[in-house]
Write an enzyme that holds these catalytic residues in place. Sequence first.
Site, PDB file in Angstrom:
ATOM      1  N   HIS A   1       0.824  -1.216   0.000  1.00  0.00           N
ATOM      2  CA  HIS A   1       0.000   0.000   0.000  1.00  0.00           C
ATOM      3  C   HIS A   1       0.856   1.263   0.000  1.00  0.00           C
ATOM      4  O   HIS A   1       0.559   2.227   0.711  1.00  0.00           O
ATOM      5  CB  HIS A   1      -0.935   0.015   1.217  1.00  0.00           C
TER       6      HIS A   1
ATOM      7  N   ASP B   1      -0.400  -4.355   6.056  1.00  0.00           N
ATOM      8  CA  ASP B   1      -1.426  -5.269   5.547  1.00  0.00           C
ATOM      9  C   ASP B   1      -1.293  -5.517   4.052  1.00  0.00           C
ATOM     10  O   ASP B   1      -0.675  -4.721   3.331  1.00  0.00           O
ATOM     11  CB  ASP B   1      -2.824  -4.698   5.831  1.00  0.00           C
ATOM     12  N   GLU B   2      -1.846  -6.605   3.621  1.00  0.00           N
ATOM     13  CA  GLU B   2      -2.105  -6.895   2.214  1.00  0.00           C
ATOM     14  C   GLU B   2      -0.901  -6.726   1.289  1.00  0.00           C
ATOM     15  O   GLU B   2      -0.934  -5.977   0.322  1.00  0.00           O
ATOM     16  CB  GLU B   2      -3.275  -6.015   1.691  1.00  0.00           C
ATOM     17  N   VAL B   3       0.159  -7.455   1.579  1.00  0.00           N
ATOM     18  CA  VAL B   3       1.289  -7.508   0.650  1.00  0.00           C
ATOM     19  C   VAL B   3       1.108  -8.779  -0.175  1.00  0.00           C
ATOM     20  O   VAL B   3       1.093  -9.876   0.373  1.00  0.00           O
ATOM     21  CB  VAL B   3       2.627  -7.577   1.420  1.00  0.00           C
TER      22      VAL B   3
ATOM     23  N   GLU C   1      -1.414  -8.766   9.996  1.00  0.00           N
ATOM     24  CA  GLU C   1      -0.312  -9.456   9.327  1.00  0.00           C
ATOM     25  C   GLU C   1       1.029  -9.299  10.032  1.00  0.00           C
ATOM     26  O   GLU C   1       1.943 -10.099   9.808  1.00  0.00           O
ATOM     27  CB  GLU C   1      -0.162  -8.942   7.894  1.00  0.00           C
TER      28      GLU C   1
END
Lengths: 694, 694
Positions: free
Chosen positions: B254, B317-319, B369
């Site tokens: 992000h 988050d969200e890698v 995460e």
Amino acid sequence: MRTILGAVVLCAIFMCRGEALALQVLNLMPMPAKVQLGKGRLVIDPSFSVTITGHNEPRLGGAVELFLSQLRRQTGMPPIDMKVTDSPGAALTIQTASGTQKVQEVGGDESYRLEVTNSGAKLSAPTTLGAMRGLQTFLQLVETTGEGFAVPAISIVDSPRFPWRGLMIDVSRHFIPLDVLERNLDGMAAMKLNVFHWHLSDDQGFRVESKKFPKLHEMGSDGLYYTQDEVRELIAYARARGIRVVPEFDMPGHSTAWFVAYPELASGPGPYEIARKWGVFDSAMDPTREETYKFLDAFIGEMAGLFPDQFFHIGGDEVNGKQWDANPKIQEFRHAHGMKDNNDLQAYFNKRVQRIVSKHGKTMLGWDEILRPDLPNSIVIQSWRGPDSLAQAAKQGYRGLLSSGYYVDLMWSAERHYLTEPISGAAANLTTEEQKRILGGESCMWAEYVSPENIDSRIWPRTAAIAERLWSAQDVRDVNSMYQRLEKVSQRLEWLGLTHNSGYVPMLRRIVGRDDISSLKVLADVLEPVKDYTREETAPAPATSASPINRVVDAVRPESATARQFADSVDRLVEGGSRPGTEAQVRALLSRWRDNQLELQPLFEKSVLLREVAPISQNLSALGAAGLAALDYLDRGESAPAAWVSQQLAVVEQAKKPEAQLLLMITPSVAKLIQASVGQTVPPSSSSSSLPAK
Amino acid sequence: MRTILGAVVLCAIFMCRGEALALQVLNLMPMPAKVQLGKGRLVIDPSFSVTITGHNEPRLGGAVELFLSQLRRQTGMPPIDMKVTDSPGAALTIQTASGTQKVQEVGGDESYRLEVTNSGAKLSAPTTLGAMRGLQTFLQLVETTGEGFAVPAISIVDSPRFPWRGLMIDVSRHFIPLDVLERNLDGMAAMKLNVFHWHLSDDQGFRVESKKFPKLHEMGSDGLYYTQDEVRELIAYARARGIRVVPEFDMPGHSTAWFVAYPELASGPGPYEIARKWGVFDSAMDPTREETYKFLDAFIGEMAGLFPDQFFHIGGDEVNGKQWDANPKIQEFRHAHGMKDNNDLQAYFNKRVQRIVSKHGKTMLGWDEILRPDLPNSIVIQSWRGPDSLAQAAKQGYRGLLSSGYYVDLMWSAERHYLTEPISGAAANLTTEEQKRILGGESCMWAEYVSPENIDSRIWPRTAAIAERLWSAQDVRDVNSMYQRLEKVSQRLEWLGLTHNSGYVPMLRRIVGRDDISSLKVLADVLEPVKDYTREETAPAPATSASPINRVVDAVRPESATARQFADSVDRLVEGGSRPGTEAQVRALLSRWRDNQLELQPLFEKSVLLREVAPISQNLSALGAAGLAALDYLDRGESAPAAWVSQQLAVVEQAKKPEAQLLLMITPSVAKLIQASVGQTVPPSSSSSSLPAK
């Protein structure tokens, strides 16, 4: 030879051309000098862009950024859309010939020409100022359409009729915070007004930080004043919108707040306190002491540096002379100088002050009272007395502004303000040269009964009608067209952050003390505050600047749209020309009013703020019943019995009386129905009526 | 042993005491720990004053000034009324024992005790923070009464259940101006929330001025960022309201907006542009280069100086790992260090970043995460996954926050958020010690579909329900009481400048393109945006940060009060317990809906924004007709014919389908009526239903 087109005319032209937008009315206000509709429209989408060609200056770039942010707001586009670009394919091209002066002057060129076609728009203007006015016109042209947002193809040539189109706000009687002033400047810019007249001192408060005489704001403001930085911020905010800022420091009267810190300036012995009540006070500056002028020289010098505008307003109104009469030294001075009365004394004061103002490079402006032949022709008179007084001044070579007829605190209808014409009465007979001395006018917001919460509703939308009077041609005076456009303009002004519409319901909620305000709203929608100075005259206890501003009279609008529309419907019913559905609408309203009292009554005991309108609610109910019965007679073709009629007219007389400083605005229309039910024609409204002339 | 009293219980107690206010419900939110109503009330008039006794500090004085300005606003009093005084007869006495820390800490004492009698009120608290909370309770107690504004005699003892009660606002996907954030901080303070979590960077924008790396904001923000002065202003604004400010800079994923200026930070080759679309992007910081950590050390050092709070949120988050997989050097590094997958690589990155954060004196916070056993126990986990994930973390000794269940962008009902309990599922089985590690939670406003115009309506009033969950006792969970109080609270929040209610009508006006929005409002009042991530999934064309936010789905409320109240009425009708008038109300609504299409249809061709709801308007009309027919069968005691029923249920199935990313919320209730008309019981809602569980 200007072509003046009212909205109705525009609409007709449009239909002749057989366009899909046949029913669209252009909601332009103030109406431009010349409007010609074309074919098609320019679509406004996220790719919309603006190019500045010709002369450029930061003020123009700033105006375009303001324009884009308003356009985004109107259309719901994010800030990364709609950009200024250098590439030639921009949707809007702006071309100006030259820059603007560092300090905006009276009579600066505000003309512009706007051409919109399917493929693009071009705005050309001699100066940035004209471009600013044209951008506002463009914003007013943006409409929701079946193909998205669009501006119709159009050709507009426009310039103002008067160079001075102002709004005065009194921030002394109630302090108005900077952000509220700023949103009002946004409203002014949208309506092409160009002077913000800031009434900064009065008996009830001295509102500007003075670095030379800090006790002025420290002791004279209850801590409610603008710092000099804030003043500069406001001036810059105004300048970015093409608005001049003229400060007013009222003297020698209306100056009690100065005397709290400096009693030696006054003509009577102190000590003084900040005034809390309204009206004309006895206290006035001592015009006989040299120290007074020394003080004013230093003070005006400081303020002349803070306010860049050419004009400096010294007030000068309403000196009752009592302190002067009571002070033997002042009377001695007067006799010694051969002055025959206090007017002479004030003229002497004004002459001295004029020299000070002039010494600091400014032009003096004041209310009617300052006009005396021994003052130079450069001064400007602001008239609260009327066009005749203005004409007199013009004949003597003085420039003037009209404010009589534009006092929005008097709660007149938009129509009445709208039809107040500066070039009327004696002024209509002036020579062209003399007429040119009438620079324009100002909407005046005196602040006895306003707070940040309701002030917008007192200024707007009625000031938009005044703005049209001052910008548009003299013969733009179709009242129906004005009201039709005003309604749309009023909604648009709310996009700018003004709260004249949105503030209504929360105030009603506070009064009722619950979320459901439907029954109060039915009543409040047909109420108006009493007119002129009746609120003062009928106050049960004298109001002061410490009184809460939370009553029904503070919440209701100065003009009831519901009552106006009801009056139109009743006129059509009674005089013929009624459309299908009109009677049903009238009956529905009357029934709702008749039954409303039942819903509202249980709430009276729960709210002291609501309770004072109980008698009006009762009257509304009675009028609803009377109107319905009258319609029944009309429908049956019966003539109503005389006894019934006189009984109902007694109800009407009762309902005409102000209650809780409110007027029930449907009363004359219901009277018409009652009188029509006996086949009577409607008499002209009696002089004893407390309802205002429209 | 705390006594928990819902509004209904309070009301009952009140009636037992035979007070005149019998019907009054206390609209307190969040509900205090202990409330005991007394006899009588304290009148609030212009003479109301406050004395501060005991410890005093500027922060407390400031809080009292804020309190007074809100109290004046609520009651319509001018600023010269209601003062702080030293004299002993003040209406409200505040006593605090000690001051607050220079930087507000997690777990600072927020408790207070408020005693109100006929003759005065006393607020006592260990610290300024508790006094701030108590002043908000006092404001909520002010009511319109038959004797003027008043606070009932009452005794309240209160303190929060969780020490961390937050609101996160994402300002990256759409930039949210400072004044909008400030009015939301006012809303937070009113609801006793104490953490503003500022999501400052993401793929779509880097929003803070960096003096060390100015290209970050210059190239990564479209010019839409906060200066460091503005950041300090916001922090001071928050502190004055007892709110901590926790910054988040999301990394290593992000982070596309960082790479526009610094492509060398990324794991894949540039150049990069600011992301315009939504979702999870491939780009991620390169965790293998020392230069990455050198950069972050300098950057985090700068931000640690700017943001005084103890906590520093690194996102995390969200890698998706795609750039890491595609970069041979990164894979080589991974193998060389014996890491088995990209999770190990991210854990390595987090460990390095944690050391940097810690070096600069801060405690690291991140999304789920980041939780890996090799990070120290000091870090805090913010869970978007749920209470079980939070419980796991707590068992391992980590502190955590719940945000799963509090994502207000998912358009859930207030009820669903309200019943989301942090100490539930696996967390309910934790030891007391472990449970203490669950610090609280945060309402999260992700900003794909918000603008300054509609963001308030996404945050409020639903965040008030979350605030009550986090402040009040676990067993305060009466949904009816919550909704009843929420409605009142929602109106009160508008006094603070929030626009969640007032913004609705202007948006509808823009869609319709005229002032009369009545027929659109009838429809919009029963619509809700699709839930969860359905808006993304069903978008006809992918939305971006350049898409206008002006559609019906952007204007309608996340939760339809009309549909909820209609559902209650239908339930009463179908299941018995119907009150007089219920059927008439239901019929009136159904008729209005049936006939609405006729009014709305002519407007479709005039507005492209309106046209997309044409099919829903059709469905609403069909449902209105079906509901009325079903009621006719019920009233006649007839069983509806099977063919008719199956035909109508087909209408219902049609109406259940999202259209224009909107849901027609009355559909299940009309289905109930249809099914009741054949004497069927209502089946549990089918899993294929696209309507959300409540």
